[in-house]
Write a protein that holds these residues in place. Structure first.
Motif, PDB file in Angstrom:
ATOM      1  N   THR A 150      31.589   3.283  15.733  1.00 36.80           N
ATOM      2  CA  THR A 150      32.833   2.544  15.557  1.00 36.80           C
ATOM      3  C   THR A 150      32.526   1.052  15.668  1.00 36.80           C
ATOM      4  N   LYS A 211      44.379   5.189  12.232  1.00 37.37           N
ATOM      5  CA  LYS A 211      43.028   5.338  11.672  1.00 37.37           C
ATOM      6  C   LYS A 211      42.432   6.707  11.954  1.00 37.37           C
ATOM      7  N   ARG A 249      38.990  10.612  13.553  1.00 40.41           N
ATOM      8  CA  ARG A 249      38.883   9.150  13.409  1.00 40.41           C
ATOM      9  C   ARG A 249      37.560   8.705  12.782  1.00 40.41           C
ATOM     10  N   THR A 250      36.445   9.201  13.306  1.00 39.27           N
ATOM     11  CA  THR A 250      35.160   8.705  12.773  1.00 39.27           C
ATOM     12  C   THR A 250      34.980   9.148  11.328  1.00 39.27           C
ATOM     13  N   LEU A 253      37.036   6.895   9.134  1.00 33.95           N
ATOM     14  CA  LEU A 253      36.401   5.596   8.913  1.00 33.95           C
ATOM     15  C   LEU A 253      35.323   5.698   7.839  1.00 33.95           C
ATOM     16  N   SER A 254      34.541   6.784   7.895  1.00 34.93           N
ATOM     17  CA  SER A 254      33.448   6.887   6.939  1.00 34.93           C
ATOM     18  C   SER A 254      33.959   7.233   5.537  1.00 34.93           C
ATOM     19  N   SER A 256      36.992   5.894   4.443  1.00 32.39           N
ATOM     20  CA  SER A 256      37.943   4.895   3.984  1.00 32.39           C
ATOM     21  C   SER A 256      37.249   3.842   3.119  1.00 32.39           C
TER      22      SER A 256
END
Ligand code: NAP
Length: 257
Positions: A150, A211, A249-250, A253-254, A256
């Motif tokens: 993150t 997120k 979440r993680t 993020l990867s 997005s």
């Protein structure tokens, strides 16, 4: 007591509040006798053991700074005196000081390494001899998604200690596997606790919730449930694993743009 941990005993570090508290309550609800470790908030730890006892469970509060090897040794001796054995160790205690790697004050860096990393080593060293003797035991380490990549500002030193906990988990699993001991870690996402509230305000919580695939902040109980699973016989063939519990979440993020 009946339950998934009936007849077992557990030590949960940093169990006076937050994720550790929820984990201690859940393990006790599933039948484990639980040692509730804390550093300073004796009143909060007493509330946790009172809650467990009111529900018919067995618990005791034990003060120890996990960064101190002698204090951890004394704590484990007290837990063994009370319960006769330790089947489960949840290494949850940690501190998080904001700051970047180049400027964070040396004392705070040392404290994070002492509590978050050496604390895990001290507790594992103290709790495993009995597990090795019985050829059975479950160790669950609480790491963090901070170790997985993150990008929250001012969390690099903390992330570094949690990354070390992941490697420690895998290597300890390798060392203890032949002795019948399972060692796994959980990487929580953002969980609503005092630690999280110290770094973001309510608007920050909302932004972070947005997120995660599941669109919410985690609850301490979300992590406790994963810890219970890894501490139970249902996880008998699971070791050296890092379980991410972050509402997606993680991965979000990867994925997005
Ligand atoms: P928290 O609310 O700040 O609670 C921390 C607990 O650790 C308290 O019980 C505290 O005891 C204890 N503690 C602190 N220093 C200690 C020491 N030196 N020796 C023994 N106990 C000590 O934290 P939390 O959010 O529940 O976090 C629990 C774990 O999850 C930590 O490993 C943290 O890094 C990890 N985590 C949290 C999040 C999150 O978003 N909350 C995300 C990822 C990972 P006192 O009450 O006596 O001070």
């Amino acid at each position: 007591m009946t339950g998934r941990l009936a007849g077992k005993s557990a030590l949960v570090t940093g169990a006076s509040r937050g994720i550790g508290r929820a984990t201690a309550l859940l393990l006790a609800r599933e039948g484990a006798a639980v040692a509730v470790n804390y550093a300073e908030r004796g009143d909060a730890a007493e509330e946790v053991i009172a809650t467990i006892r009111q529900a018919g469970g067995q618990a005791l509060a034990l003060r120890a700074d996990v960064a101190s090897q002698p204090e951890v040794a004394a704590m484990v001796t007290q837990a063994l005196d009370a319960f006769g054995r330790l089947d489960v160790l949840v290494n949850n205690a940690a501190v998080s000081h904001p700051g970047n790697l180049l400027t964070l004050d040396e004392a705070r860096l040392d404290e994070m390494i002492g509590v978050n990393l050496k604390g895990v080593v001290h507790c594992c060293r103290a709790a495993t001899p009995g597990m090795i003797e019985r050829r059975s035991g479950k160790i669950v380490n609480i790491a963090s998604i901070a170790a997985l990549g993150t990008a929250l500002p001012d969390t690099t030193p903390y992330a570094m200690t949690k990354a070390a906990v992941i490697t420690l988990t895998k290597r300890l699993a390798l060392e203890l596997g032949p002795h019948g001991i399972n060692v796994n870690a959980i990487c929580p996402g953002f969980i609503r606790t005092e630690m999280a509230a110290a770094s973001v305000d309510e608007r920050g919580f909302e932004a972070i919730a947005g997120k995660a695939m599941l669109g919410r902040i985690g609850r301490p109980e979300d992590i406790a449930a994963a810890a219970l699973f890894l501490a139970s016989d249902e996880a008998a063939f699971i070791t050296a694993q890092i379980l991410t519990v972050d509402g997606g979440r993680t991965d979000f993020l990867s994925h997005s743009g």
